[in-house]
Scaffold this motif. Sequence first.
Motif, PDB file in Angstrom:
ATOM      1  N   LYS A 305       0.815  -1.214   0.000  1.00 43.53           N
ATOM      2  CA  LYS A 305       0.000   0.000   0.000  1.00 43.53           C
ATOM      3  C   LYS A 305       0.850   1.265   0.000  1.00 43.53           C
ATOM      4  N   ARG A 306       2.163   1.089   0.142  1.00 44.12           N
ATOM      5  CA  ARG A 306       3.047   2.254   0.271  1.00 44.12           C
ATOM      6  C   ARG A 306       4.185   2.195  -0.746  1.00 44.12           C
ATOM      7  N   VAL A 307       3.825   1.887  -1.966  1.00 46.64           N
ATOM      8  CA  VAL A 307       4.824   1.853  -3.021  1.00 46.64           C
ATOM      9  C   VAL A 307       4.301   2.620  -4.227  1.00 46.64           C
ATOM     10  N   ALA A 308       5.150   3.438  -4.811  1.00 48.47           N
ATOM     11  CA  ALA A 308       4.808   4.200  -6.011  1.00 48.47           C
ATOM     12  C   ALA A 308       5.627   3.643  -7.171  1.00 48.47           C
ATOM     13  N   ARG A 309       4.944   3.315  -8.258  1.00 50.41           N
ATOM     14  CA  ARG A 309       5.620   2.746  -9.430  1.00 50.41           C
ATOM     15  C   ARG A 309       5.471   3.707 -10.609  1.00 50.41           C
ATOM     16  N   GLY A 310       6.588   4.069 -11.193  1.00 48.80           N
ATOM     17  CA  GLY A 310       6.572   4.950 -12.359  1.00 48.80           C
ATOM     18  C   GLY A 310       7.665   4.554 -13.329  1.00 48.80           C
ATOM     19  N   GLU A 311       7.793   5.326 -14.390  1.00 47.72           N
ATOM     20  CA  GLU A 311       8.843   5.062 -15.370  1.00 47.72           C
ATOM     21  C   GLU A 311       9.455   6.374 -15.835  1.00 47.72           C
ATOM     22  N   PHE A 312      10.707   6.575 -15.468  1.00 48.77           N
ATOM     23  CA  PHE A 312      11.459   7.678 -16.029  1.00 48.77           C
ATOM     24  C   PHE A 312      11.945   7.243 -17.408  1.00 48.77           C
ATOM     25  N   PRO A 313      11.775   8.065 -18.459  1.00 46.79           N
ATOM     26  CA  PRO A 313      12.189   7.646 -19.797  1.00 46.79           C
ATOM     27  C   PRO A 313      13.699   7.532 -19.911  1.00 46.79           C
ATOM     28  N   SER A 314      14.214   6.320 -19.787  1.00 50.95           N
ATOM     29  CA  SER A 314      15.651   6.092 -19.797  1.00 50.95           C
ATOM     30  C   SER A 314      15.949   4.745 -20.445  1.00 50.95           C
ATOM     31  N   THR A 315      17.013   4.690 -21.217  1.00 49.78           N
ATOM     32  CA  THR A 315      17.426   3.462 -21.896  1.00 49.78           C
ATOM     33  C   THR A 315      18.872   3.143 -21.558  1.00 49.78           C
ATOM     34  N   THR A 316      19.121   1.903 -21.156  1.00 47.56           N
ATOM     35  CA  THR A 316      20.482   1.388 -21.016  1.00 47.56           C
ATOM     36  C   THR A 316      20.815   0.648 -22.307  1.00 47.56           C
ATOM     37  N   ASN A 545       2.228   7.749   6.806  1.00 42.56           N
ATOM     38  CA  ASN A 545       1.311   8.894   6.855  1.00 42.56           C
ATOM     39  C   ASN A 545       1.283   9.700   5.563  1.00 42.56           C
ATOM     40  N   VAL A 546       2.070   9.292   4.583  1.00 39.27           N
ATOM     41  CA  VAL A 546       2.180  10.062   3.342  1.00 39.27           C
ATOM     42  C   VAL A 546       1.017   9.736   2.419  1.00 39.27           C
ATOM     43  N   LYS A 547       0.405  10.780   1.883  1.00 34.81           N
ATOM     44  CA  LYS A 547      -0.692  10.625   0.936  1.00 34.81           C
ATOM     45  C   LYS A 547      -0.356  11.271  -0.403  1.00 34.81           C
ATOM     46  N   ASN A 548      -1.075  10.832  -1.417  1.00 34.70           N
ATOM     47  CA  ASN A 548      -1.001  11.419  -2.755  1.00 34.70           C
ATOM     48  C   ASN A 548       0.369  11.231  -3.394  1.00 34.70           C
ATOM     49  N   ALA A 549       1.016  10.118  -3.079  1.00 29.27           N
ATOM     50  CA  ALA A 549       2.325   9.801  -3.659  1.00 29.27           C
ATOM     51  C   ALA A 549       2.119   9.076  -4.988  1.00 29.27           C
ATOM     52  N   VAL A 550       1.754   9.838  -6.002  1.00 29.05           N
ATOM     53  CA  VAL A 550       1.398   9.268  -7.302  1.00 29.05           C
ATOM     54  C   VAL A 550       2.422   9.703  -8.355  1.00 29.05           C
ATOM     55  N   PRO A 551       3.104   8.767  -9.013  1.00 29.52           N
ATOM     56  CA  PRO A 551       4.103   9.150 -10.024  1.00 29.52           C
ATOM     57  C   PRO A 551       3.456   9.702 -11.296  1.00 29.52           C
ATOM     58  N   ASP A 552       4.181  10.557 -11.986  1.00 27.57           N
ATOM     59  CA  ASP A 552       3.716  11.046 -13.271  1.00 27.57           C
ATOM     60  C   ASP A 552       4.548  10.443 -14.396  1.00 27.57           C
ATOM     61  N   GLY A 553       4.256  10.845 -15.619  1.00 29.46           N
ATOM     62  CA  GLY A 553       4.950  10.289 -16.758  1.00 29.46           C
ATOM     63  C   GLY A 553       6.211  11.026 -17.128  1.00 29.46           C
ATOM     64  N   TRP A 554       6.597  12.048 -16.359  1.00 29.83           N
ATOM     65  CA  TRP A 554       7.770  12.857 -16.694  1.00 29.83           C
ATOM     66  C   TRP A 554       9.007  12.347 -15.980  1.00 29.83           C
ATOM     67  N   ARG A 555       8.888  12.111 -14.675  1.00 34.62           N
ATOM     68  CA  ARG A 555      10.061  11.762 -13.883  1.00 34.62           C
ATOM     69  C   ARG A 555       9.970  10.418 -13.166  1.00 34.62           C
ATOM     70  N   GLY A 556       8.784   9.841 -13.092  1.00 33.50           N
ATOM     71  CA  GLY A 556       8.685   8.487 -12.567  1.00 33.50           C
ATOM     72  C   GLY A 556       8.645   8.350 -11.067  1.00 33.50           C
TER      73      GLY A 556
END
Length: 566
Positions: A305-316, A545-556
Amino acid sequence: MRRTLPITLAATLLTGALAACQGGGGDTGSSSAAFDPATCQGGTLSVLNQGGINHLDPARLYTSGGGNIPSLLFRTLTTRNRLEGEAGTKPAPDLATDLGTPSDGAKTWTYTLRDDIFFEDGTPITAADVKYGIERSFAPELPGGAPYLRDWLVGAAGYQGPYKQPEGITAIETPDAKTIIFKLSKPEGDFPFLATATQFAPVPKARDTGVDYEKHPISSGPYKVESYDPKKTLNLVRNENWKKGSDALRYACPDRIEVTSGLDAAVINQRLTTGAGQDANAVTTDAVVGPEQLAQLGTGSELDKRVARGEFPSTTYLAFNTTKAPFDNPKVREALSYAINRTSVVNALGGSAVAGPSTTFLPPQKALGYKPYDFFPAGESGDAAKAKEVLAAAGLSNLTIELSHQNDDSEGQGPKVAAAIQDAFKQAGVTVTLNAIDSATYRDVTGKPATQPGLALASWGADWPSGGPFLIPIFDGRQIITAGGSFNLAQYNDPEVNAEIDAINALTDPAAAAARWGALDEKIGKLALVIPLTHEKDVYLYGKNVKNAVPDGWRGTYDLARVSVK
């Protein structure tokens, strides 16, 4: 820019960017009370980070989209839209009333400032303040900022900043206090994205103290500096002269934000997991989830319940120097592309939770123009037979090559990934000797044509969500820098590709530009100038106690300007 484990504010605290749904997005905290941006104010947010805060001057920060910490202090002409998903990949007005008005074929951009914007001392922000802030970023005394404006602005290439040349940059005009005009040497449809960079933060000339300005930069955002100890701590309190009505994108929920740097990643993740005391109100902007916590995710545990998943646009990727044998032979590059085992590379980077296999240079994000292709299908574990076949047809057998890599794994270009590649190529009959280069000098060696190895591990991340800043540094022949600092490691210079880059840059419609970037990526992909390996996935924990920890598509990752601890 490269996405690395951070050593400066620009690459650490700043890389985060989140956006929750406007008007009261979803509650991602553990509390059952719904998040409401109108009533989220209160409490102290702790930020636990690895990287030290080396610089706090907007001229010295290499970040776009306002970054994470900088976005709390500095407003810019535009900023990230701060929404989750694809909507978060778009710029939005900040100090300006809109995204700018292009003219002269996108070679001129005009902005009008809002009326209700102020510095922390209550002084109104003017166009002259924005211009001065940009001019400071050219000063050699203040290195580190994004380099685009030096190339884009007419006649600005040799400008040395206001301390040496107080007459300023003539290509930036301020006909009145509310209007700022940029004259560019060539069309740049992505200018609204660049205007999110911290270089565009206003600086009052009367308060500028040169290299000492970062000791207490003058805030234009919702918070101001209470105290700052470089590389250790940064404490922020509310800026009473920030007007909430002028800034709908920053919720500014916590009353106070305390940043602690120099912590071990394992310690950070353990503290976030346990959430004892003030750590229940804690986040991180640079410590991705470690193996111990990853093992607990997906099991229905409280941590899920306390994990934010996003994707920063990066390629190895693997970078070929096509001026050196045998990598000047396209068949060698193709054979190695068939041989690569992307599954083993993903595992070396930490598994499928933190990396995904890539056959394209552009990561799988619509805003970049991503177009699926796979010209040298290697399957999940490599096609050794096909690789041998291509080499045999080219009259090449018992091939021995050298692979250069960093001497540690902190940036995903180290011994673990190198060993996985070595083993994959061995299956195809190719012997690989490994050349470990000190991570501190790796970019110096690989980025200088005179010292660049034939084959090297590399990674690239977009400065903003567009195909341009992803493809241009890597494949535009005019970006080859013989003195060093070059990212075009293939040393590829095709006039037709360069011309297509210029044509796409002139487009002001992001959707039209994205389609063209995707087509260009596909065209270049057929040449096997690089071997795309993986794209980045980001997994961050946050306190109970942290709320609204939602990733966006810019920085992940999540945005400190929108999270709440109340």
